[in-house]
Scaffold this motif. Structure first.
Motif, PDB file in Angstrom:
ATOM      1  N   PRO A  35     -11.558  13.311  16.875  1.00  0.00           N
ATOM      2  CA  PRO A  35     -10.119  13.524  17.089  1.00  0.00           C
ATOM      3  C   PRO A  35      -9.803  14.360  18.330  1.00  0.00           C
ATOM      4  N   ALA A  36     -10.594  15.394  18.592  1.00  0.00           N
ATOM      5  CA  ALA A  36     -10.339  16.254  19.754  1.00  0.00           C
ATOM      6  C   ALA A  36     -10.466  15.467  21.059  1.00  0.00           C
ATOM      7  N   VAL A  37     -11.448  14.597  21.114  1.00  0.00           N
ATOM      8  CA  VAL A  37     -11.660  13.805  22.323  1.00  0.00           C
ATOM      9  C   VAL A  37     -10.573  12.749  22.465  1.00  0.00           C
ATOM     10  N   ARG A  38     -10.196  12.138  21.376  1.00  0.00           N
ATOM     11  CA  ARG A  38      -9.102  11.149  21.414  1.00  0.00           C
ATOM     12  C   ARG A  38      -7.804  11.777  21.891  1.00  0.00           C
ATOM     13  N   SER A  39      -7.517  12.993  21.391  1.00  0.00           N
ATOM     14  CA  SER A  39      -6.260  13.655  21.772  1.00  0.00           C
ATOM     15  C   SER A  39      -6.235  13.973  23.264  1.00  0.00           C
ATOM     16  N   ARG A  40      -7.379  14.172  23.873  1.00  0.00           N
ATOM     17  CA  ARG A  40      -7.452  14.421  25.308  1.00  0.00           C
ATOM     18  C   ARG A  40      -7.446  13.122  26.118  1.00  0.00           C
ATOM     19  N   GLY A  41      -7.602  11.999  25.443  1.00  0.00           N
ATOM     20  CA  GLY A  41      -7.610  10.713  26.127  1.00  0.00           C
ATOM     21  C   GLY A  41      -8.933  10.385  26.804  1.00  0.00           C
ATOM     22  N   TYR A  42      -9.992  11.058  26.409  1.00  0.00           N
ATOM     23  CA  TYR A  42     -11.307  10.792  26.990  1.00  0.00           C
ATOM     24  C   TYR A  42     -11.878   9.503  26.424  1.00  0.00           C
ATOM     25  N   ARG A  43     -12.650   8.852  27.249  1.00  0.00           N
ATOM     26  CA  ARG A  43     -13.377   7.660  26.839  1.00  0.00           C
ATOM     27  C   ARG A  43     -14.871   8.006  26.859  1.00  0.00           C
ATOM     28  N   PRO A  44     -15.736   7.121  26.358  1.00  0.00           N
ATOM     29  CA  PRO A  44     -17.176   7.427  26.356  1.00  0.00           C
ATOM     30  C   PRO A  44     -17.729   7.795  27.728  1.00  0.00           C
ATOM     31  N   GLY A  45     -17.168   7.231  28.780  1.00  0.00           N
ATOM     32  CA  GLY A  45     -17.625   7.519  30.134  1.00  0.00           C
ATOM     33  C   GLY A  45     -17.465   8.973  30.540  1.00  0.00           C
ATOM     34  N   GLN A  46     -16.597   9.703  29.867  1.00  0.00           N
ATOM     35  CA  GLN A  46     -16.401  11.123  30.150  1.00  0.00           C
ATOM     36  C   GLN A  46     -17.703  11.898  29.986  1.00  0.00           C
ATOM     37  N   LEU A  92     -17.605  19.920  28.351  1.00  0.00           N
ATOM     38  CA  LEU A  92     -18.464  20.718  27.479  1.00  0.00           C
ATOM     39  C   LEU A  92     -17.698  21.373  26.327  1.00  0.00           C
ATOM     40  N   GLU A  93     -16.380  21.459  26.442  1.00  0.00           N
ATOM     41  CA  GLU A  93     -15.568  22.032  25.365  1.00  0.00           C
ATOM     42  C   GLU A  93     -15.555  21.136  24.136  1.00  0.00           C
ATOM     43  N   THR A  94     -15.787  19.855  24.337  1.00  0.00           N
ATOM     44  CA  THR A  94     -15.749  18.915  23.218  1.00  0.00           C
ATOM     45  C   THR A  94     -17.115  18.859  22.547  1.00  0.00           C
ATOM     46  N   TRP A  96     -19.550  17.451  19.014  1.00  0.00           N
ATOM     47  CA  TRP A  96     -19.782  16.550  17.888  1.00  0.00           C
ATOM     48  C   TRP A  96     -20.781  17.281  17.006  1.00  0.00           C
ATOM     49  N   HIS A  97     -20.412  17.552  15.781  1.00  0.00           N
ATOM     50  CA  HIS A  97     -21.244  18.343  14.862  1.00  0.00           C
ATOM     51  C   HIS A  97     -21.688  19.664  15.513  1.00  0.00           C
ATOM     52  N   ASP A  98     -20.730  20.325  16.132  1.00  0.00           N
ATOM     53  CA  ASP A  98     -20.919  21.654  16.745  1.00  0.00           C
ATOM     54  C   ASP A  98     -21.870  21.682  17.933  1.00  0.00           C
ATOM     55  N   ARG A  99     -22.114  20.550  18.557  1.00  0.00           N
ATOM     56  CA  ARG A  99     -22.959  20.510  19.758  1.00  0.00           C
ATOM     57  C   ARG A  99     -22.225  19.757  20.864  1.00  0.00           C
ATOM     58  N   ASN A 100     -22.319  20.250  22.088  1.00  0.00           N
ATOM     59  CA  ASN A 100     -21.754  19.499  23.206  1.00  0.00           C
ATOM     60  C   ASN A 100     -22.855  18.619  23.813  1.00  0.00           C
ATOM     61  N   THR A 101     -22.487  17.822  24.788  1.00  0.00           N
ATOM     62  CA  THR A 101     -23.447  16.865  25.332  1.00  0.00           C
ATOM     63  C   THR A 101     -24.638  17.555  25.997  1.00  0.00           C
ATOM     64  N   ALA A 102     -24.399  18.658  26.686  1.00  0.00           N
ATOM     65  CA  ALA A 102     -25.509  19.362  27.336  1.00  0.00           C
ATOM     66  C   ALA A 102     -26.490  19.903  26.299  1.00  0.00           C
ATOM     67  N   GLU A 103     -25.988  20.394  25.183  1.00  0.00           N
ATOM     68  CA  GLU A 103     -26.864  20.904  24.125  1.00  0.00           C
ATOM     69  C   GLU A 103     -27.676  19.777  23.498  1.00  0.00           C
TER      70      GLU A 103
END
Length: 165
Positions: A35-46, A92-94, A96-103
C-alpha cells in the motif's frame, strides 16, 4: 540439453546474483504491491538500478564516487548520499516485511531463503541457488565479482529453476 559456457553472466555491470537468477523481478513486484508504494505511485522499476527514478542521482547506481586528489591518484569512496546502497532515499523508505531493497540485496542466499519462506516464485530461484552450493553468495553480489566456477553454477541454477518445459 543445457549448455553452460564460461561467458560472463549478465548483460551489464549492474547485473548481480538476484537479477541474473530472475528472483529480483519477483521481489520488485512484491514491493510494488504494498500500500505504501502504491500510494506513492511507484512501479516495480522504482526498485531497479537501471531506472533513473529509483537509483541514486549522485553516484548513478555505482555506490561510490571518485575523489580527485591533487598530487595523488584518485580514490573511490562510498557515495555520501546513498552510502553505497545505490538507491534514492525515497526508494529506501519503502519496505516489504520491514526490509528495504538494499537490505534484501545484502542478504546471502541462505538468509533470503528463510526470509522469503512461502513466496513460491522467489523460493524456486533460491532453492536452485542452494542446490548448486551458492548459498553463501549475497543477492546483490555483482556478477563481475564471481569466479568462473560460481558464474557457471549461477547459470546452471538459472536453468534448473525454470519450470518444466
Amino acid at each position: 540439453m543445457v549448455s553452460i559456457d564460461e561467458k560472463t553472466t549478465g548483460r551489464t555491470p549492474r547485473s548481480n546474483v538476484a537479477t541474473y537468477s530472475g528472483l529480483f523481478e519477483h521481489v520488485r513486484r512484491r514491493f510494488a504491491q504494498t500500500p505504501a508504494v502504491r500510494s506513492r505511485g511507484y512501479r516495480p522499476g522504482q526498485f531497479s538500478f537501471n531506472i533513473t527514478s529509483g537509483r541514486c542521482p549522485t553516484c548513478e547506481d555505482e555506490g561510490s564516487v571518485m575523489v580527485e586528489l591533487l598530487f595523488l591518484p584518485s580514490v573511490y569512496t562510498a557515495c555520501p548520499d546513498c552510502h553505497g546502497t545505490r538507491y534514492k532515499a525515497s526508494t529506501l523508505e519503502t519496505t516489504w516485511h520491514d526490509r528495504n531493497t538494499a537490505e534484501i540485496l545484502a542478504m546471502n542466499v541462505k538468509e533470503a531463503n528463510a526470509f522469503f519462506d512461502g513466496e513460491e516464485e522467489i523460493m524456486r530461484s533460491l532453492s536452485a541457488l542452494i542446490d548448486v552450493a551458492l548459498g553463501y553468495l549475497r543477492l546483490g553480489q555483482g556478477a563481475a565479482e564471481l569466479s568462473s566456477g560460481e558464474a557457471q553454477r549461477l547459470k546452471l541454477a538459472s536453468e534448473l529453476q525454470r519450470t518444466q518445459r
